[in-house]
Design a protein around this motif. Structure first.
Motif, PDB file in Angstrom:
ATOM      1  N   ASP A  40      18.450  69.374  27.389  1.00 22.17           N
ATOM      2  CA  ASP A  40      18.416  69.230  28.608  1.00 22.17           C
ATOM      3  C   ASP A  40      19.979  69.568  29.323  1.00 22.17           C
ATOM      4  O   ASP A  40      20.815  68.983  29.133  1.00 22.17           O
ATOM      5  CB  ASP A  40      18.017  68.078  29.124  1.00 22.17           C
ATOM      6  N   PRO A  41      20.052  70.737  30.301  1.00 23.84           N
ATOM      7  CA  PRO A  41      21.443  70.901  30.839  1.00 23.84           C
ATOM      8  C   PRO A  41      21.974  69.637  31.590  1.00 23.84           C
ATOM      9  O   PRO A  41      23.048  69.610  31.679  1.00 23.84           O
ATOM     10  CB  PRO A  41      21.086  72.046  31.869  1.00 23.84           C
ATOM     11  N   ARG A 152      22.690  74.446  28.046  1.00 22.08           N
ATOM     12  CA  ARG A 152      21.324  73.946  27.600  1.00 22.08           C
ATOM     13  C   ARG A 152      21.223  74.044  26.218  1.00 22.08           C
ATOM     14  O   ARG A 152      20.117  73.982  25.673  1.00 22.08           O
ATOM     15  CB  ARG A 152      20.307  75.105  28.230  1.00 22.08           C
TER      16      ARG A 152
END
Length: 182
Positions: A40-41, A152
């Motif tokens: 998850d960025p 990401r």
């Protein structure tokens, strides 16, 4: 240690088989045997990722970009240290660059010149004109979790492979552990 031990509960994939998780400069310089994990960025920050995935802080590495000037010439370096320490920018890094003062590279410039995203900058695939200073603790690590060039994803590579990247110099970059009074 196996690569999974550095990644906590992240799903590791062979990096060479997942070019969609890497920017062009990283793909071109990828060490053999590297792994990649989609993240998850919002977890690109090392501390957030460690807390969310159980990846060990002492097996995670950060890459910071610094610059200084000497005789009118700018000297830029990427410095790689384990995440449980800090780079000694005002001491070891400044001396390695041979400058009086070293400062972090401005974010906009770091992103533009590296071809990578802020929060994902990695020593893999950096411009050849930049020096690459790898802390001795990173070089000795079995595997390290590092940026992939994108927010990401993350790479897991052998510490020896980081130390063997083109132009890498292995030096003591980390601040010494604080001493405690007896």
């Amino acid at each position: 240690m196996n690569p999974q031990a550095a990644a906590g509960n992240l799903e590791l994939l062979p990096a060479a088989e997942h070019p969609d998780l890497l920017p062009d400069p990283v793909r071109a310089a990828l060490p053999a045997g590297a792994w990649v994990a989609a993240i998850d960025p919002d977890l690109a920050d090392t501390q957030a990722l460690v807390e969310a995935t159980g990846a060990p802080l002492d097996a995670s590495a950060n890459c910071v970009l610094v610059a200084g000037r000497r005789d009118g010439e700018e000297r830029v370096a990427a410095c790689v240290v384990l995440a449980d320490t800090r780079a000694d920018v005002n001491g070891a890094v400044r001396r390695a660059l041979g400058v009086r003062k070293a400062s972090f590279l401005p974010v906009e410039r770091a992103v533009a010149e590296s071809g990578m995203e802020f929060g994902g900058i990695t020593p893999v695939g950096l411009p050849a004109s930049w020096r690459l200073l790898v802390d001795t603790r990173v070089a000795r690590a079995d595997w390290v979790l590092i940026g992939s060039g994108l927010r990401r994803s993350k790479l897991v590579v052998r510490g020896a492979d980081v130390a063997a990247l083109p132009g890498a110099e292995v030096v003591d970059l980390h601040l010494p552990a604080p001493t405690t009074a007896p």
